[in-house]
Design a protein around this motif. Structure first.
Motif, PDB file in Angstrom:
ATOM      1  N   SER A  22      -7.734  54.417  -6.115  1.00  0.00           N
ATOM      2  CA  SER A  22      -8.853  54.195  -5.366  1.00  0.00           C
ATOM      3  C   SER A  22      -9.498  52.807  -4.329  1.00  0.00           C
ATOM      4  N   MET A  23      -9.775  52.034  -4.803  1.00  0.00           N
ATOM      5  CA  MET A  23      -9.966  50.265  -3.809  1.00  0.00           C
ATOM      6  C   MET A  23      -9.730  51.062  -2.880  1.00  0.00           C
ATOM      7  N   GLN A  24      -7.623  50.349  -2.214  1.00  0.00           N
ATOM      8  CA  GLN A  24      -7.871  50.794  -1.306  1.00  0.00           C
ATOM      9  C   GLN A  24      -7.689  51.755  -0.732  1.00  0.00           C
ATOM     10  N   ARG A  25      -7.533  52.918  -1.577  1.00  0.00           N
ATOM     11  CA  ARG A  25      -6.830  54.230  -0.289  1.00  0.00           C
ATOM     12  C   ARG A  25      -8.034  55.474  -0.803  1.00  0.00           C
ATOM     13  N   SER A  26      -9.701  54.724  -0.451  1.00  0.00           N
ATOM     14  CA  SER A  26     -10.414  55.897  -0.621  1.00  0.00           C
ATOM     15  C   SER A  26     -11.825  55.214  -0.085  1.00  0.00           C
ATOM     16  N   ASP A  27     -12.259  56.541   0.634  1.00  0.00           N
ATOM     17  CA  ASP A  27     -13.829  55.816   1.155  1.00  0.00           C
ATOM     18  C   ASP A  27     -14.561  55.677  -0.134  1.00  0.00           C
ATOM     19  N   MET A  28     -14.536  56.278  -1.154  1.00  0.00           N
ATOM     20  CA  MET A  28     -15.986  55.884  -2.077  1.00  0.00           C
ATOM     21  C   MET A  28     -14.750  56.030  -3.933  1.00  0.00           C
ATOM     22  N   PRO A  29     -14.544  55.148  -3.898  1.00  0.00           N
ATOM     23  CA  PRO A  29     -13.717  54.552  -5.718  1.00  0.00           C
ATOM     24  C   PRO A  29     -14.888  55.250  -6.379  1.00  0.00           C
ATOM     25  N   ILE A  30     -14.525  56.079  -7.652  1.00  0.00           N
ATOM     26  CA  ILE A  30     -15.365  56.310  -8.883  1.00  0.00           C
ATOM     27  C   ILE A  30     -15.126  56.188  -9.753  1.00  0.00           C
ATOM     28  N   ILE A  31     -15.157  54.482 -10.283  1.00  0.00           N
ATOM     29  CA  ILE A  31     -14.353  53.730 -11.279  1.00  0.00           C
ATOM     30  C   ILE A  31     -15.004  53.674 -13.161  1.00  0.00           C
ATOM     31  N   GLY A  32     -14.404  53.928 -13.775  1.00  0.00           N
ATOM     32  CA  GLY A  32     -15.361  54.204 -14.736  1.00  0.00           C
ATOM     33  C   GLY A  32     -15.583  52.751 -15.597  1.00  0.00           C
ATOM     34  N   THR A  33     -16.871  53.131 -15.903  1.00  0.00           N
ATOM     35  CA  THR A  33     -17.105  51.599 -16.643  1.00  0.00           C
ATOM     36  C   THR A  33     -17.587  51.861 -17.950  1.00  0.00           C
ATOM     37  N   TRP A  34     -18.596  50.853 -19.226  1.00  0.00           N
ATOM     38  CA  TRP A  34     -19.115  50.328 -20.288  1.00  0.00           C
ATOM     39  C   TRP A  34     -19.993  49.789 -19.535  1.00  0.00           C
ATOM     40  N   LYS A  35     -21.394  49.726 -20.358  1.00  0.00           N
ATOM     41  CA  LYS A  35     -22.418  49.049 -20.354  1.00  0.00           C
ATOM     42  C   LYS A  35     -22.685  47.874 -21.510  1.00  0.00           C
ATOM     43  N   ASP A  36     -22.030  48.718 -22.874  1.00  0.00           N
ATOM     44  CA  ASP A  36     -22.370  47.897 -24.267  1.00  0.00           C
ATOM     45  C   ASP A  36     -21.373  46.731 -24.091  1.00  0.00           C
ATOM     46  N   ASP A  37     -20.904  46.683 -25.567  1.00  0.00           N
ATOM     47  CA  ASP A  37     -20.282  45.296 -25.947  1.00  0.00           C
ATOM     48  C   ASP A  37     -18.871  46.167 -25.850  1.00  0.00           C
ATOM     49  N   ILE A  38     -17.333  45.510 -25.757  1.00  0.00           N
ATOM     50  CA  ILE A  38     -16.056  45.895 -26.576  1.00  0.00           C
ATOM     51  C   ILE A  38     -16.254  45.664 -27.712  1.00  0.00           C
ATOM     52  N   ARG A  39     -15.253  47.216 -27.555  1.00  0.00           N
ATOM     53  CA  ARG A  39     -14.907  47.668 -29.637  1.00  0.00           C
ATOM     54  C   ARG A  39     -14.434  46.827 -30.187  1.00  0.00           C
ATOM     55  N   VAL A  40     -14.416  45.914 -31.179  1.00  0.00           N
ATOM     56  CA  VAL A  40     -13.219  45.097 -31.131  1.00  0.00           C
ATOM     57  C   VAL A  40     -13.131  45.585 -32.873  1.00  0.00           C
ATOM     58  N   ASP A  41     -11.353  45.941 -33.099  1.00  0.00           N
ATOM     59  CA  ASP A  41     -10.957  46.560 -34.550  1.00  0.00           C
ATOM     60  C   ASP A  41     -10.268  44.971 -34.837  1.00  0.00           C
ATOM     61  N   GLN A  42     -10.751  44.265 -36.010  1.00  0.00           N
ATOM     62  CA  GLN A  42     -10.752  42.459 -36.207  1.00  0.00           C
ATOM     63  C   GLN A  42      -8.999  42.549 -37.206  1.00  0.00           C
TER      64      GLN A  42
ATOM     65  N   ASN B 183     -20.186  39.095 -24.316  1.00  0.00           N
ATOM     66  CA  ASN B 183     -19.651  40.345 -23.648  1.00  0.00           C
ATOM     67  C   ASN B 183     -20.697  40.087 -22.797  1.00  0.00           C
ATOM     68  N   LYS B 184     -21.959  39.394 -22.060  1.00  0.00           N
ATOM     69  CA  LYS B 184     -22.445  39.256 -21.066  1.00  0.00           C
ATOM     70  C   LYS B 184     -21.773  38.705 -20.293  1.00  0.00           C
ATOM     71  N   GLU B 185     -20.924  38.425 -20.131  1.00  0.00           N
ATOM     72  CA  GLU B 185     -20.656  37.448 -19.063  1.00  0.00           C
ATOM     73  C   GLU B 185     -18.954  38.235 -18.784  1.00  0.00           C
ATOM     74  N   CYS B 186     -18.520  39.022 -19.991  1.00  0.00           N
ATOM     75  CA  CYS B 186     -17.850  40.180 -19.594  1.00  0.00           C
ATOM     76  C   CYS B 186     -17.740  41.145 -17.916  1.00  0.00           C
ATOM     77  N   VAL B 187     -16.938  41.128 -17.762  1.00  0.00           N
ATOM     78  CA  VAL B 187     -16.790  41.918 -15.806  1.00  0.00           C
ATOM     79  C   VAL B 187     -16.410  43.254 -15.955  1.00  0.00           C
ATOM     80  N   ARG B 188     -15.964  43.853 -16.723  1.00  0.00           N
ATOM     81  CA  ARG B 188     -15.181  44.969 -16.944  1.00  0.00           C
ATOM     82  C   ARG B 188     -13.700  45.007 -16.676  1.00  0.00           C
TER      83      ARG B 188
END
Lengths: 422, 360
Positions: free
Chosen positions: A217-237, A276-281
C-alpha cells in the motif's frame, strides 16, 4: 480471412518456450489451437520483438452505465492479424485478498472462453482480474454474462480504483484488522465512484493488516490503511527461551535486539523485555520471532495519504494522517467513511485536473490540507518540524487560507506607504 | 450488443470473499496463532484451536489460458477442497488441510502445470510486471517476455528461502510511468529524447490536457501558418518522461533506436526497521534486447552476488546499501558511478552527502 490460413511464424517468441520458469508463450501457443486470435497475438508480439516496437493503439470503450473497466486496444497490424484488430481487456473486481473457490474461477474461465480469447491474468498491477481479448461486440456480451454471474467491472481513469488487500485475518496471525471485510465494504459503499469517474484523477486504496504491508500500500496507493495496535506486544517468554536456546543469544542480539529501530528491546539471559512506549510497531521482531511475539490486543489501523509512483512530481509516499483508529464497530467504520468523504470533497473541489491527492498535498502544503479536511496536526505526521523561519502565524496576521481567493488581492509597496503618510 | 435490452450498470460490487474462503480459513478467521516454514514454498499456519492450514506457493506466469487456470482448479479440487489464493506477486497458493497431501500436490503442480514451488522467506519471489508489447499502448519494451527470461535465471533464488540475506522483490516496467512500481530491484525502460509530434494526429487529442499534464511545462500550443493549432515541445525543458504520451498518442516518446533499460535498487514498502524507501538509480544504458535480455539478467546477478556476499541477515537491499554506502556498492558490483546518478530533481539536495564522513 483468406481461405488458406498462413502459418504464423514466431521465432523470437519461441525462444521463450523452454527454460525452467513457466512460459506464458508455451501456454498461449498451445491455447491458440482453440482460439486463432491467440496465435495472431503471438505473431504481433513476435513482430514487436523483431522491431522493438509496439503495435497497440489505446482508446475508450464503455459498457452501458460504466465509465471505465474496459481497456480497449486496437492492433496496428490488423491487416496481417485481423482477429486481433480489436483486442480489449476487461478489468474484473476480484474477491478481497484474491481468494477463490474453484467454482468461481471456473465460472470466469467459462465466460471468457465463450466470449473472449480465453487469456486471463491473475492479477494485473491494479489488483484486478484481467480478461484479455474481446472485440467491440463480445466485450458487451461478456460484461452482461459477468454481471449475471455476480461479477463486476474494475475501475480505470479518474475514478476510485479496484481495491486490494493482503490475506489478513483469513490466514495471518499478524493481521490487526479485517482487511478483507474493509476492502469489500469500501468497494461496495463507493461502487458508483469506482464505475463512474468523478475525481480529479485516480484514487487507490490498498489495505495491509500490519506494517509488513503485504498489500503493497505504501507506494502504490493514495490511501494506505495499515493495521497496528496500541497496547503492548504480547510476549510468550517460554517461546522466547526456546528461540534463544535454538538460535543462540548472539543471533537474537544481532537480528532482533540490534535491528529494532528504536532500540526498545533488551535481552536478559533467555527473557526479553520491551519498552512498549518506544515501540513503533514496525513488525521486525515479531517477524523474526513469530511464535514468541505477537501484536497487542487493542488493535486498529494507521491511515496514510498521498502515495504514488513517480510521475509527475517524483515518488511520493503516504503521509501519516491518522496515527490510530479502531476499525471494529459500525461507528468505527462510519468514522472511516466520513474521513474518506471529507478528503474527496476537499481534493475534488480544489485539485487540478490529473492531480493525485499526494501531488495536491505537495502543492498546497500539509498544513493547509489538514485545515481543509478538518484534522488537527499531530507530531506523528512529520519526521521533524520545519527548518525555514518564514511563517505566517494566523494568530498574529490573518490567515491566507481564510476564505475565497480575492480578485484584487492586497498589495504592500512603497507607493502605498507614501499614500498612507500623505 | 445493440439496444435489445439496455440494462445499465449493475454495480454488483466485490464478490463475497466469505464464499471464496477455504473452509479452514473461514473457520479460523481472525483466530490464527502462529505460522512456521516447513520448507521453501511451504508454510503451515496454526490456529488458536490447533487447526493447521498448509500453504504451497507456486510461481505462475501470470498470463494464462483458461485451460491452465482450469488445470490449477483441478489440482485445487483434488487436494484443497476447491479453494486457492493468489498473492500480490502472481504466485498461486494451494491451501491444504492435510499434511500428507503436500508431496502429491507438489508433484502434480510440477508435472501438470510446470510451476516451481518457492517464493517464500528470503527468496526472489515472482516479478511484478506490466503489460508490455503483449497488450499495452505505451510500452517501449516487453514485460511478460523479459520477466520469463529473467526468472529462468533466478530459479535457485526462487526455490530457496534461505539463500539470500532477506527477501528480494523485483519489478519490471515498460515505460517511465513505471506501473511495475518500486522494488528491491526494478528494471525500467528509459527514454532519451523529447516526444516526436506526429502532426497528423494532434487533432485527436485534447490539447489543453496535453499542455497541462507536462510536469515541467515544456509543452505549449502553437498556431501553424494555416491557422490550425498544434503543439510544440521546448526541448531544453523536456525531461523525456512520457506523461504526454499517455495523454495523447501523437506525442511519440518511444524510439526503438535509442530506448534503453535502467536498473534501480533499494525500494521497500514495509515499515519494518527503518521504514519504507524508494529505489535509486544503480545501472543505466542497458540495451533493450528481446527475446532474452541477457544484459539485464547479467546485471541483476552482479547485484545479487554482491548483496549475498556482504549483506547482513534480515537486511533488505536498500538497507544494505545504506550501511555499506553507495561508494562500496559501485566498487563491489563494478558498475560505474556517473554524473547521471546525481539527482537533479527538486529533491536533489536531500540526496547529497553533506557531512565530512568519508570512506576509503
Amino acid at each position: 480471412m483468406s481461405e488458406k490460413k498462413k502459418k504464423i511464424e514466431t521465432p523470437m517468441v519461441d525462444e521463450l518456450l523452454d527454460g525452467p520458469w513457466p512460459s506464458f508463450a508455451k501456454d498461449l501457443k498451445e491455447w491458440s489451437s482453440k482460439k486463432p486470435q491467440v496465435g495472431q497475438l503471438l505473431g504481433q508480439l513476435n513482430q514487436s520483438y523483431e522491431d522493438k516496437w509496439n503495435y497497440w493503439q489505446g482508446t475508450v470503450l464503455n459498457v452501458d452505465g460504466y465509465g471505465g473497466g474496459v481497456i480497449a486496444r486496437y492492433s496496428e497490424l490488423a491487416e496481417e492479424y485481423p482477429d486481433i484488430a480489436q483486442f480489449h481487456t476487461i478489468r474484473v473486481i476480484p474477491p478481497a485478498g484474491w481468494v477463490y473457490s474453484t467454482e468461481s474461477l471456473r465460472n470466469l474461465c467459462d465466460i471468457w472462453e465463450k466470449h473472449g480469447a480465453g487469456i486471463m491474468q491473475l492479477h494485473g498491477m491494479t489488483g484486478d482480474i484481467l480478461l484479455l481479448g474481446s472485440d467491440n461486440k463480445t466485450t458487451f456480451e461478456a460484461a452482461e454474462e459477468l454481471f449475471e454471474n455476480g461479477w463486476d467491472l474494475g475501475g480505470s481513469g479518474g475514478a476510485l480504483r479496484t481495491l486490494a488487500c493482503c490475506v489478513g485475518e483469513a490466514r495471518c496471525e499478524m493481521a490487526c484488522y479485517d482487511t478483507m471485510k474493509t476492502t469489500t465494504d469500501l468497494t461496495n459503499r463507493y461502487i458508483s465512484q469506482l464505475h463512474r469517474p468523478e475525481f480529479p484523477y485516480k484514487y487507490k486504496f490498498k489495505l495491509s493488516g500490519c506494517a509488513n504491508d503485504c498489500g503493497c500500500s505504501m507506494q502504490r496507493s493514495d490511501m494506505p490503511i495499515i493495521g497496528t495496535w496500541k497496547d503492548d506486544i504480547r510476549v510468550d517468554q517460554k517461546e522466547v527461551a526456546a528461540f534463544v536456546t535454538e538460535h543462540g543469544a548472539d543471533f537474537v542480539r544481532d537480528n532482533v535486539i540490534n535491528r529494532c529501530p528504536t532500540r526498545c528491546i533488551t535481552l536478559n539471559k533467555k527473557k526479553i523485555e520491551i519498552d512498549n512506549k518506544e515501540c513503533v510497531r514496525c513488525m521486525h521482531c515479531i517477524n523474526v520471532m513469530h511464535k514468541a511475539l505477537r501484536p497487542g490486543v487493542e488493535k486498529g489501523v494507521t491511515i496514510l495519504l498521498g502515495g504514488k509512483r513517480t510521475l509527475k512530481i517524483g515518488d511520493t509516499m503516504g503521509v501519516q494522517l491518522v496515527p490510530f483508529m479502531p476499525l471494529k464497530t459500525e461507528e468505527d467504520y462510519d468514522k472511516l467513511y466520513d474521513l474518506v468523504e471529507r478528503i474527496w470533497e476537499f481534493w475534488g473541489e480544489n485539485a487540478m485536473d490529473h492531480e493525485r491527492v499526494g501531488e495536491f498535498i505537495a502543492r498546497v502544503g500539509l498544513g493547509t490540507f489538514l485545515d481543509g479536511v478538518g484534522i488537527d496536526p499531530d507530531a506523528r505526521m512529520v519526521k521533524a518540524p520545519r527548518t525555514t523561519p518564514y511563517i505566517k502565524f494566523e494568530e498574529i496576521t490573518p490567515g491566507r487560507m481564510g476564505g475565497e481567493a480575492e480578485d484584487d488581492p492586497a498589495v504592500s509597496n512603497a507607493e502605498v506607504e507614501q499614500m498612507e503618510k500623505a | 450488443m445493440a439496444d435489445e435490452k439496455r440494462k445499465g450498470p449493475r454495480d454488483n460490487g466485490a464478490p463475497d470473499y466469505k464464499k471464496n474462503l477455504h473452509p479452514l480459513m473461514a473457520k479460523n478467521y481472525g483466530q490464527w496463532s502462529y505460522h512456521e516454514k516447513i520448507k521453501p514454498g511451504v508454510l503451515v499456519h496454526v490456529a488458536e484451536n490447533g487447526d493447521k492450514l498448509y500453504t504451497v506457493r507456486a510461481g505462475s506466469p501470470r498470463t494464462m489460458s483458461v485451460d491452465t487456470v482450469r488445470k490449477i482448479c483441478d489440482i485445487a479440487d483434488k487436494y484443497c477442497q476447491g479453494h486457492l489464493r493468489f498473492t500480490s506477486r502472481a504466485n498461486v497458493e494451494f491451501l491444504l488441510a492435510k499434511k500428507k497431501d503436500i508431496g502429491p500436490l507438489i508433484k502434480e503442480v510440477k508435472e501438470v502445470l510446470g510451476f516451481p514451488i518457492g517464493g517464500t522467506g528470503h527468496s526472489v519471489s515472482n516479478i511484478l510486471h506490466t503489460q508490455g508489447w503483449l497488450h499495452c499502448n505505451l510500452p517501449g519494451t516487453d514485460a511478460a517476455g523479459s520477466v520469463k527470461a529473467l526468472m529462468d535465471t533466478l530459479m535457485k533464488e526462487f526455490e530457496s528461502d534461505n539463500d539470500l540475506p532477506a527477501r528480494v522483490k523485483i519489478s519490471a516496467s515498460c515505460c517511465q510511468i513505471n506501473c511495475g512500481g518500486q522494488g528491491d530491484i526494478a528494471i525500467n525502460l528509459q527514454h532519451h529524447h523529447p516526444p516526436v509530434i506526429k502532426p497528423e494526429g494532434v487533432g485527436i487529442c485534447e490539447l489543453p490536457k496535453v499542455v497541462a499534464i507536462c510536469p515541467v511545462a515544456a509543452i505549449r500550443p502553437r498556431q501553424q501558418d494555416d491557422g490550425v493549432t498544434t503543439l510544440e515541445v521546448v526541448d531544453e525543458k523536456c525531461m523525456y518522461c512520457g506523461a504526454c504520451h499517455g495523454q495523447c498518442p501523437t506525442m511519440e516518446i518511444r524510439d526503438a533506436k535509442t530506448d534503453t533499460l535502467t536498473i534501480w535498487i533499494g525500494g521497500k514498502t514495509a515499515s519494518t526497521r527503518n521504514g519504507p524507501s524508494f529505489m535509486k538509480l544503480a545501472v543505466w544504458g542497458l540495451p533493450n534486447n528481446p527475446p532474452r535480455w541477457t544484459e539485464v539478467s547479467d546485471a541483476v546477478h552482479k547485484i545479487l552476488d554482491a548483496y549475498k556476499a556482504t549483506a547482513y541477515k534480515y537486511e533488505r537491499m536498500g538497507e544494505w546499501v545504506e550501511r555499506i554506502s553507495w561508494q562500496r556498492f559501485f566498487e563491489l558490483t563494478g558498475f560505474p558511478f556517473t554524473k547521471y546518478h546525481i539527482d537533479d530533481s527538486a529533491m536533489a539536495r536531500t540526496t547529497y552527502n553533506t557531512s565530512a564522513q568519508v570512506r576509503f
